[in-house]
Design a protein around this motif. Structure first.
Motif, PDB file in Angstrom:
ATOM      1  N   GLY A 291       0.820  -1.202   0.000  1.00 54.43           N
ATOM      2  CA  GLY A 291       0.000   0.000   0.000  1.00 54.43           C
ATOM      3  C   GLY A 291       0.854   1.252   0.000  1.00 54.43           C
ATOM      4  N   MET A 292       0.492   2.212  -0.857  1.00 57.35           N
ATOM      5  CA  MET A 292       1.229   3.468  -0.968  1.00 57.35           C
ATOM      6  C   MET A 292       0.495   4.646  -0.338  1.00 57.35           C
ATOM      7  N   GLY A 293      -0.764   4.448   0.078  1.00 62.73           N
ATOM      8  CA  GLY A 293      -1.518   5.580   0.583  1.00 62.73           C
ATOM      9  C   GLY A 293      -1.668   6.645  -0.493  1.00 62.73           C
ATOM     10  N   TYR A 294      -1.402   7.908  -0.118  1.00 67.53           N
ATOM     11  CA  TYR A 294      -1.550   8.998  -1.098  1.00 67.53           C
ATOM     12  C   TYR A 294      -0.207   9.439  -1.691  1.00 67.53           C
ATOM     13  N   LEU A 295       0.837   8.612  -1.572  1.00 66.07           N
ATOM     14  CA  LEU A 295       2.178   9.037  -1.969  1.00 66.07           C
ATOM     15  C   LEU A 295       2.434   9.002  -3.470  1.00 66.07           C
ATOM     16  N   SER A 296       1.552   8.392  -4.251  1.00 64.49           N
ATOM     17  CA  SER A 296       1.801   8.307  -5.697  1.00 64.49           C
ATOM     18  C   SER A 296       0.520   8.592  -6.473  1.00 64.49           C
ATOM     19  N   PRO A 297       0.059   9.846  -6.473  1.00 63.45           N
ATOM     20  CA  PRO A 297      -1.192  10.176  -7.181  1.00 63.45           C
ATOM     21  C   PRO A 297      -1.017  10.164  -8.686  1.00 63.45           C
ATOM     22  N   LEU A 298      -2.091   9.895  -9.394  1.00 60.85           N
ATOM     23  CA  LEU A 298      -2.085  10.013 -10.853  1.00 60.85           C
ATOM     24  C   LEU A 298      -2.354  11.448 -11.280  1.00 60.85           C
ATOM     25  N   THR A 299      -3.097  12.172 -10.454  1.00 60.36           N
ATOM     26  CA  THR A 299      -3.476  13.532 -10.799  1.00 60.36           C
ATOM     27  C   THR A 299      -3.706  14.323  -9.515  1.00 60.36           C
ATOM     28  N   SER A 300      -4.138  15.568  -9.631  1.00 58.13           N
ATOM     29  CA  SER A 300      -4.335  16.420  -8.465  1.00 58.13           C
ATOM     30  C   SER A 300      -5.485  15.919  -7.593  1.00 58.13           C
ATOM     31  N   ASN A 301      -5.331  16.068  -6.275  1.00 53.10           N
ATOM     32  CA  ASN A 301      -6.386  15.723  -5.328  1.00 53.10           C
ATOM     33  C   ASN A 301      -7.306  16.904  -5.026  1.00 53.10           C
ATOM     34  N   LEU A 302      -7.194  17.977  -5.785  1.00 53.56           N
ATOM     35  CA  LEU A 302      -7.971  19.179  -5.493  1.00 53.56           C
ATOM     36  C   LEU A 302      -9.424  19.072  -5.946  1.00 53.56           C
TER      37      LEU A 302
END
Length: 321
Positions: A291-302
């Motif tokens: 599990g990576m959690g939120y460390l490798s997003p594909l795009t913005s979390n905004l």
């Protein structure tokens, strides 16, 4: 400098044999992109840092344990399309001008990919971001026991630079200077896993793919009871290639704590692994769950759409034997 495992190991061998000579300092500045913004700085006297000197292999990361004043810095470069090597280049040039010898340099999979990144000291998100498939790392040394490592990576919207310096007590720290004009490679945008081609094609060409269409029970890490096409495709691929091994890696959006999101994402990856075992008779020994959690997003979390896209499970090909 060519970035290959062979070249990296040659550099490491030269270091261990003691044949690298130091050069006199001629500069005290590290060149950074003009639009680099500091996100982190910390310094500890009489501290210890583990500096990698070779790729991660066979469960080990060859490294030096160095003592002195350890200073950590991170920078964000708000430019889309800039590559890790472009980010590293001006820092690398200024280190050469300052008399540093390059002990080790590698990029993503030649460093050891996932294992190298998690065996290496990295400033926590959001101050520093590392794409497991798109980063560059450098270790350098100057006489009088000065060491420096530089890690560069990027996401879909920006580049990231981490600089860790180890200096003897009383030595002068290299300062940073915004003097490099870096232009993005707009003709080579980041390709997202699973964006083009079948799951099998993605695994064979870029080494990973998003398992699309998965649905987890509300507030739970349990995978829904539906038959998911992406899991069926993965099971077919593994059945047709019985020597292949994969890692299932869960990802979340940025809502909540890092530790909680890592736990949730790993549990969801484990739930996918269990479904492949129970429904498709895939041997558990062929699949890891992480599990990576939120460390490798594909795009913005905004945005909500961005957060939904970032909530996913990816499959990563570990071997081709």
């Amino acid at each position: 400098m060519s970035i290959t495992p062979f070249r990296a190991n040659l550099l490491c061998l030269g270091l261990l044999l003691g044949v690298l000579a130091s050069a006199p300092a001629r500069s005290a500045d590290l060149a950074l992109p003009l639009n680099a913004s500091p996100t982190h700085e910390s310094s500890r006297a009489s501290a210890t840092y583990i500096a990698p000197i070779a790729p991660y292999a066979e469960g080990l990361l060859p490294a030096f344990e160095i003592s002195g004043r350890v200073t950590k810095q991170a920078f964000r470069v708000d430019t889309q399309g800039v590559t890790p090597q472009q980010l590293l280049a001006p820092v690398e040039d200024s280190l050469a001008e300052a008399g540093f010898e390059f002990l080790f340099k590698c990029e993503d999979r030649f460093c050891g990919g996932f294992d190298f990144r998690f065996a290496t000291d990295v400033i926590t998100a959001p101050d520093m971001f590392v794409d497991l498939f798109d980063y560059t790392f450098l270790t350098a040394k100057r006489d009088a026991g000065e060491y420096i490592t530089v890690l560069t990576s990027r996401d879909a919207t920006a580049g990231y630079i981490q600089i860790i310096q180890v200096t003897p007590e009383g030595a002068t720290l290299l300062s940073t200077e915004k003097s490099a004009d870096i232009k993005a490679e707009t003709t080579t945008p980041i390709t997202r896993p699973g964006q083009n081609g079948s799951l099998a094609e993605q695994l064979e060409t870029v080494g990973r793919s998003v398992l699309t269409g998965l649905a987890f029970n509300t507030g739970s890490s349990d995978l829904g009871e539906a038959e998911f096409a992406s899991l069926k495709d993965l099971a077919a691929y593994l059945s047709e290639n019985p020597t292949r091994k994969v890692a299932l890696v869960g990802h979340t959006d940025s809502v909540g704590s890092l530790s909680g999101n890592i736990t949730l994402s790993k549990r969801r990856a484990a739930s996918v692994r269990q479904r492949l075992i129970s429904a498709y008779n895939i041997a558990g020994a062929r699949m890891e769950a992480e599990g990576m959690g939120y460390l490798s997003p594909l795009t913005s979390n905004l945005t909500e759409d961005g957060r939904e896209e970032n909530r996913r499970v990816e499959v990563i090909l570990l071997n081709t034997e």
